[in-house]
Design an enzyme around this catalytic site. Structure first.
Site, mmCIF file in Angstrom:
data_model
loop_
_atom_site.group_PDB
_atom_site.id
_atom_site.type_symbol
_atom_site.label_atom_id
_atom_site.label_comp_id
_atom_site.label_asym_id
_atom_site.label_seq_id
_atom_site.Cartn_x
_atom_site.Cartn_y
_atom_site.Cartn_z
ATOM 1 N N SER A 83 121.946 -14.935 55.220
ATOM 2 C CA SER A 83 122.801 -14.183 54.305
ATOM 3 C C SER A 83 123.290 -15.045 53.156
ATOM 4 O O SER A 83 123.844 -14.521 52.187
ATOM 5 C CB SER A 83 124.013 -13.623 55.058
ATOM 6 N N HIS B 223 116.994 -9.739 54.990
ATOM 7 C CA HIS B 223 118.411 -9.779 55.341
ATOM 8 C C HIS B 223 118.927 -8.412 55.770
ATOM 9 O O HIS B 223 119.122 -7.512 54.956
ATOM 10 C CB HIS B 223 119.229 -10.306 54.154
ATOM 11 N N GLU C 97 117.663 -6.301 52.658
ATOM 12 C CA GLU C 97 117.270 -6.998 51.436
ATOM 13 C C GLU C 97 115.986 -7.784 51.685
ATOM 14 O O GLU C 97 115.908 -8.580 52.624
ATOM 15 C CB GLU C 97 118.387 -7.952 50.995
ATOM 16 N N ASN D 298 126.004 -9.284 48.775
ATOM 17 C CA ASN D 298 127.095 -10.260 48.747
ATOM 18 C C ASN D 298 127.446 -10.687 47.320
ATOM 19 O O ASN D 298 128.581 -11.088 47.051
ATOM 20 C CB ASN D 298 126.747 -11.484 49.596
#
Length: 513
Positions: free
Chosen positions: A124, A145, A157, A195
């Site tokens: 991550s 991810h 992802e 993120n």
């Protein structure tokens, strides 16, 4: 031949924790043969038993039939050694977030699997390119991810390293769809999509708190009850755990070489030092008693001290109309004359400015001014944010609260701030995503998808920016930037160009030969 598209029939998963077993569960449910390995052999057995129980629960709920459950269970096999991964077409690691551990694991796997086996990292926060650099076949390495809990969070992802073979990217995109997930493609950049895009709400919420503009509860209630988010930034940080979210804020900030847009907050650092992580510790920005029942702030004002008369600024006509519509629906008469009467409550609707700047711009009596955030449409029951100047009298503030209470809307009154709460947070969400598109980290469509599915926002940032209006987003950012002098608010060139051309923020430039 290495790098050619392959059909993924056998999946290897390294790591039997929550993430690893979640990946194994969705793959087995899709009929993929799954080999599960953990350095703790008992953990692999326990993970498979746990997945079997999950399948049984799904059957009880009518979401799988008996045949599907038996088929899915038969797809799972625990391993006691990495050597047994030889038949795998794809291996996904879900181990500890340490670069050297992942590099060593992939080096070991390269000696076991075939040359065309794809090696995927569920990292991550680490660079996929750097993980791949330790491999003999870096073209076979990608990021894949997932988000916890994997069976419920339907986005994944797909991250291309600098040396990833394009055919392997295509294979992972197809595999994601096969196991019921929505793949979004991203460059190998800090934070990837989710993120990275998620930095805006939390860091801006902390910035507002740091300026003593509003409390965590006030900021959260505005984002929930006015902007339409499921959780405000402080509720979200308490849920995630500040011990998780603050290091991510610091990591992304430093990985982007101290880019001001990602600047973390000393407030979060201090609370981490105190062990106030959130729900997991019983206290974060909120306290969590044993029954976990928190009450939100009171709804409508009970004051009956309505103003003798009301004047509304028309400096921003569209925004002012939102206020006028709400008050007119409650039968409240509003004065729209150029000059207000003596003793009137003066309502202004600044965009990106603070209440003081609005007072000076219009030559008003600061003691009688209350600013209203009507950036988004207002309606009875929808929270209204009010903002006072440093000179606004208490009596006037009470009158404004009573006025909107009479119109059926709960209110939150904050200190003077350029951009209120919702304006600041929403335009930062949009601006961050625009800069991601400018850097070609991902397409606007994939950013919107990832944010909706991965963060649970009511709209993706480009959808949000288009709904507000690109020009309005730009105007608010420009005003906040001018007022604060802080480079964190400088508008992205992607946003500026599309706002100036009155184009959708999702507009992609024509690819030239």
């Amino acid at each position: 031949m290495p790098g050619q598209p392959i059909a993924i029939g056998t999946l290897g998963v390294v790591g039997a924790g929550a993430m690893g077993r979640g990946i194994a569960q969705v793959a087995a449910a899709a009929g993929v043969r799954v080999l599960l390995y953990d350095t703790n052999a008992a953990a692999s057995e326990q993970a498979i038993q746990y997945i079997h129980e999950m399948f049984d629960k799904l059957a009880l709920k009518g979401k799988m039939d008996v045949a599907e459950v038996e088929q899915a269970k038969s797809c799972l096999k625990p391993l006691s050694t990495l050597d047994a991964f030889a038949p795998c077409d794809l291996v996904i690691e879900a181990v500890v977030e340490r670069l050297e551990v992942k590099q060593d694991l992939f080096k070991t796997l390269e000696a076991v699997v075939s040359e065309d086996c794809i090696l995927a990292t569920n990292t991550s926060s680490l660079s996929v390119t750097e993980i791949a650099q330790g491999c003999g076949r870096p073209g076979q390495v990608l990021g894949f991810h997932f988000f916890n809990p994997v069976p419920l969070m339907k986005v994944v992802e797909v991250i291309e390293g600098l040396r990833t073979a394009p055919a392997n990217t295509d294979a992972l995109m197809s595999f994601a769809a096969k196991i019921g997930h929505t793949p979004v493609l991203t460059k190998d950049m800090p934070g990837f999509i989710v993120n990275h895009a998620g930095r805006a709400m939390n860091t801006e919420g902390l910035k507002i708190l740091g300026e003593s503009v509003a409390t965590p509860a006030q900021i959260d209630e505005v984002m929930r009850e006015y902007a339409g988010f499921k959780l405000g930034p402080f509720e979200l940080m308490d849920l995630t755990g500040l011990d998780v979210s603050h290091p991510v804020m610091e990591s992304i900030y430093h990985q982007f070489y101290e880019e001001p847009r990602f600047r973390p907050s000393p407030i979060a650092r201090a609370r981490c030092a105190a062990g106030l992580y959130g729900r997991k510790t019983g206290e974060g920005f909120y306290q969590y008693p044993a029954n976990d029942q928190r009450t939100h702030s009171a709804s409508l004002s009970t004051s009956t001290e309505l103003p003798p008369s009301i004047w509304l600024s028309r400096r921003h006509p569209v925004v002012a109309d939102h206020v006028l519509t709400l008050l007119a629906g409650a039968g409240v008469k509003v004065d729209l004359d150029e000059h207000p009467r003596d003793q009137a409550l003066l309502l202004v609707t600044p965009l990106g400015e603070d209440a003081t700047e609005a007072v000076v711009a219009e030559g008003l009596d600061a003691r009688r001014v209350v600013a209203v955030d009507a950036f988004l449409p207002l309606a009875p029951g929808k929270r209204v944010t009010l903002m006072t100047t440093p000179l606004t009298t208490q009596a006037v503030a009470i009158q404004a609260t009573a006025l909107f209470g009479a119109a059926g809307s709960p209110t939150t009154t904050i200190k003077d701030s350029a951009g209120f709460i919702a304006q600041r947070i929403l335009v930062m969400i949009v601006n961050t995503a625009c800069e991601m598109a400018q850097q070609s980290i991902a397409t606007p469509a994939d950013i919107d998808l990832a944010v909706r599915l991965g963060l649970g926002y009511p709209k993706g940032p480009f959808e949000l920016g288009n709904a507000i209006g690109p020009k309005t987003v730009l105007d608010v950012l420009t005003a906040i930037h001018r007022s604060s002098g802080d480079p964190r608010y400088r508008p992205s060139t992607w946003l500026k160009r599309r706002a100036m051309l009155e184009a959708s923020l999702a507009t992609m430039e024509v690819t030239r030969p």
